[in-house]
Design a protein around this motif. Structure first.
Motif, PDB file in Angstrom:
ATOM      1  N   LEU A   1      -8.180  10.605  -3.803  1.00 37.40           N
ATOM      2  CA  LEU A   1      -7.256   9.479  -3.643  1.00 37.40           C
ATOM      3  C   LEU A   1      -6.380   9.708  -2.431  1.00 37.40           C
ATOM      4  O   LEU A   1      -5.700  10.729  -2.327  1.00 37.40           O
ATOM      5  CB  LEU A   1      -6.381   9.343  -4.900  1.00 37.40           C
TER       6      LEU A   1
ATOM      7  N   ILE B   1      -3.184   3.745  -2.261  1.00 31.41           N
ATOM      8  CA  ILE B   1      -3.357   2.737  -3.315  1.00 31.41           C
ATOM      9  C   ILE B   1      -2.949   1.395  -2.743  1.00 31.41           C
ATOM     10  O   ILE B   1      -1.865   1.270  -2.155  1.00 31.41           O
ATOM     11  CB  ILE B   1      -2.497   3.059  -4.549  1.00 31.41           C
TER      12      ILE B   1
ATOM     13  N   LEU C   1      -6.176   5.586 -11.755  1.00 27.24           N
ATOM     14  CA  LEU C   1      -6.825   5.345 -10.460  1.00 27.24           C
ATOM     15  C   LEU C   1      -7.569   6.568  -9.946  1.00 27.24           C
ATOM     16  O   LEU C   1      -8.403   6.453  -9.033  1.00 27.24           O
ATOM     17  CB  LEU C   1      -5.785   4.908  -9.421  1.00 27.24           C
TER      18      LEU C   1
ATOM     19  N   HIS D   1     -11.588   3.419 -10.594  1.00 25.15           N
ATOM     20  CA  HIS D   1     -10.533   3.492  -9.579  1.00 25.15           C
ATOM     21  C   HIS D   1      -9.758   2.174  -9.471  1.00 25.15           C
ATOM     22  O   HIS D   1      -9.344   1.776  -8.379  1.00 25.15           O
ATOM     23  CB  HIS D   1     -11.108   3.881  -8.214  1.00 25.15           C
ATOM     24  N   ARG D   2      -9.587   1.528 -10.602  1.00 23.01           N
ATOM     25  CA  ARG D   2      -8.805   0.293 -10.643  1.00 23.01           C
ATOM     26  C   ARG D   2      -7.890   0.340 -11.865  1.00 23.01           C
ATOM     27  O   ARG D   2      -8.179   1.027 -12.849  1.00 23.01           O
ATOM     28  CB  ARG D   2      -9.707  -0.945 -10.733  1.00 23.01           C
TER      29      ARG D   2
ATOM     30  N   LEU E   1      -1.197   5.056 -12.429  1.00 19.09           N
ATOM     31  CA  LEU E   1      -1.603   5.811 -11.233  1.00 19.09           C
ATOM     32  C   LEU E   1      -2.643   6.868 -11.587  1.00 19.09           C
ATOM     33  O   LEU E   1      -3.567   7.137 -10.807  1.00 19.09           O
ATOM     34  CB  LEU E   1      -0.375   6.461 -10.588  1.00 19.09           C
TER      35      LEU E   1
ATOM     36  N   GLN F   1       0.869  -1.180   0.000  1.00 19.86           N
ATOM     37  CA  GLN F   1       0.000   0.000   0.000  1.00 19.86           C
ATOM     38  C   GLN F   1       0.903   1.227   0.000  1.00 19.86           C
ATOM     39  O   GLN F   1       1.856   1.306   0.783  1.00 19.86           O
ATOM     40  CB  GLN F   1      -0.917   0.038   1.224  1.00 19.86           C
TER      41      GLN F   1
ATOM     42  N   SER G   1      -4.239  -2.962  -9.060  1.00 20.46           N
ATOM     43  CA  SER G   1      -4.266  -1.862  -8.088  1.00 20.46           C
ATOM     44  C   SER G   1      -5.691  -1.339  -7.878  1.00 20.46           C
ATOM     45  O   SER G   1      -6.506  -1.351  -8.807  1.00 20.46           O
ATOM     46  CB  SER G   1      -3.362  -0.717  -8.559  1.00 20.46           C
ATOM     47  N   ARG G   2      -5.951  -0.859  -6.680  1.00 17.12           N
ATOM     48  CA  ARG G   2      -7.263  -0.286  -6.340  1.00 17.12           C
ATOM     49  C   ARG G   2      -7.034   0.969  -5.501  1.00 17.12           C
ATOM     50  O   ARG G   2      -6.191   0.993  -4.599  1.00 17.12           O
ATOM     51  CB  ARG G   2      -8.097  -1.287  -5.559  1.00 17.12           C
ATOM     52  N   ALA G   3      -7.795   2.016  -5.824  1.00 17.52           N
ATOM     53  CA  ALA G   3      -7.647   3.282  -5.102  1.00 17.52           C
ATOM     54  C   ALA G   3      -8.397   3.230  -3.775  1.00 17.52           C
ATOM     55  O   ALA G   3      -9.482   2.654  -3.673  1.00 17.52           O
ATOM     56  CB  ALA G   3      -8.170   4.432  -5.949  1.00 17.52           C
TER      57      ALA G   3
END
Length: 426
Positions: free
Chosen positions: A383, A386, A347, A352-353, A344, A298, A373-375
């Protein structure tokens, strides 16, 4: 045990506070009663002393002779009775102990012309003999008055201006009349009940008349000097006055406190249960994350590590302390950093992925890592972090490269074969 202990301590604290409030109330009532009793004592002593003194003054060379006594005594005595309420009577007693003049006459008629040698109470005879012998004032204890009721009397030789004693001045003090006049304030009589006892312990006056000896809560008891006798005053708050102080405010406050303590104990119980559940959830999550082969990280919005899984540390040959707070960019291949920036940026908006494959410098050199990745959004939808899960796909990338190379070689072979056939036909 925490909520139970908190509840018990809260209840004990509230009970202690309630007890302190009650003690303060009792102490305040006790002090008020004691101060009031002192005031009543001083007032009564001063009241009686002043009236005894004016009777003495009347017998101290105020008259010229017997004729002067006969003509002026009643007038002067009436003036004193009017000026000093609470005196039952001021009488003139001749040398033969016979009451010759009574003031006021209307309310004291039964005493007129009475020979005090025949008085039914021996104390009267003793007081007269003492006054006759000593030439000074003498008094009785509580006796049955000739006018009716209980009281005490004083006798003083009556001296004319020549210094000759011509009989006695007699002050008569009816106890009920005297104390009713002395202690007449409604505020005092409504707030307190009291009684007086003479030197023998007999109750000679009580207020209210229906007062009993059953429960004298917060009572004060003092000695009171009445002429030359010691009486006892007992004074206590009246039931109605006590009821004014015994409000339910303290109980309401204590009840409210108990409700609050109970609610806080329940909230603490719920909070601790949720904390325990959260710890269990975190422990399970940590167990799951830290024992899987996938890499979990993260990072914050600036690309700095907030969390790294043990598998990530193992792949990169670094400890958690060496990674947390440092940027991820230096570990990414120079040619893949632009792709990382695009990922990035993706996101920032829905959904948001993002998914990307990048080369990272691990302890085994450059390796391809595929990241999902997920925000993590804050309360404003911005944001804030991540979370990404990665997997080493280097071998797959190698196989893909070999397949591409093989397909290229096959295409070249087919092209060369076609050219050769064309030449043969020519």
């Amino acid at each position: 045990t925490g909520p139970v202990l908190f509840f018990l301590l809260g209840v004990l604290g509230i009970l202690a506070l309630l007890g302190m409030v009650r003690r303060n109330e009792r102490q305040r009532i006790d002090v008020e009663t004691q101060v009031t009793a002192e005031q009543v004592r001083m007032r009564l002593e001063a009241w009686i002393d002043a009236r005894v003194a004016v009777v003495q003054h009347l017998g101290n060379k105020q008259f010229i002779d017997q004729d002067d006594i006969d003509s002026l005594f009643a007038e002067q005595a009436q003036h004193l009775v009017d000026l000093y309420p609470g005196i039952q009577a001021i009488n003139y007693v001749d040398d033969y102990w016979v009451i010759r003049i009574i003031v006021p006459e209307a309310t004291n008629q039964p005493a007129l012309d009475q020979d005090l040698h025949d008085h039914p109470d021996e104390e009267v005879v003793q007081a007269l003999r003492q006054a006759e012998t000593t030439g000074t004032i003498a008094g009785t204890g509580v006796i049955d008055l000739l006018q009716g009721g209980k009281g005490f009397v004083t006798y003083q030789p009556l001296l004319v201006k020549s210094g000759l004693a011509l009989g006695y001045t007699n002050g008569v003090f009816h106890i009920t009349k005297m104390l009713d006049d002395c202690l007449a304030e409604d505020n005092l009589r409504q707030r307190f009940r009291f009684r007086f006892s003479d030197e023998s312990g007999s109750v000679v006056y009580r207020h209210p008349d229906t007062s009993t000896d059953l429960a004298w809560d917060h009572a004060a008891e003092l000695a009171v000097m009445v002429v030359d006798r010691m009486w006892t005053l007992k004074l206590a708050p009246s039931p109605s006055h006590l009821a004014e102080h015994q409000t339910t405010a303290a109980e309401i406050l204590a009840g409210t406190g108990l409700v609050l303590v109970t609610l806080l104990a329940l909230l603490l119980y719920v909070f601790l249960r949720r904390q325990a559940a959260l710890r269990d959830s975190q422990a399970k999550y940590r167990l799951l994350v830290e024992n899987q082969n996938d890499l979990v990280v993260q990072i914050d919005a600036a690309g700095r590590f907030l969390y790294v899984s043990p598998s990530y540390c193992q792949v990169f040959g670094k400890s958690e302390a060496e990674l947390l707070g440092h940027e991820i960019i230096p570990q990414v291949h120079q040619d893949d950093r632009e792709a990382l920036d695009r990922s990035l940026a993706d996101l920032q908006g829905p959904p948001h992925r993002s998914f990307h494959e990048l080369r990272f410098m691990t302890q085994d050199g450059w390796r391809w890592l595929a990241w999902s990745s997920r925000a993590v959004l804050d309360y404003a939808g911005r944001l804030s972090a991540i979370t990404a899960v990665g997997r080493d796909v280097t071998e797959r990338k190698k196989l893909e490269d070999k397949l591409v190379q093989s397909q290229k070689m096959q295409a070249i072979g087919l092209l060369a074969g076609g050219i050769a056939l064309s030449l043969i036909h020519i």
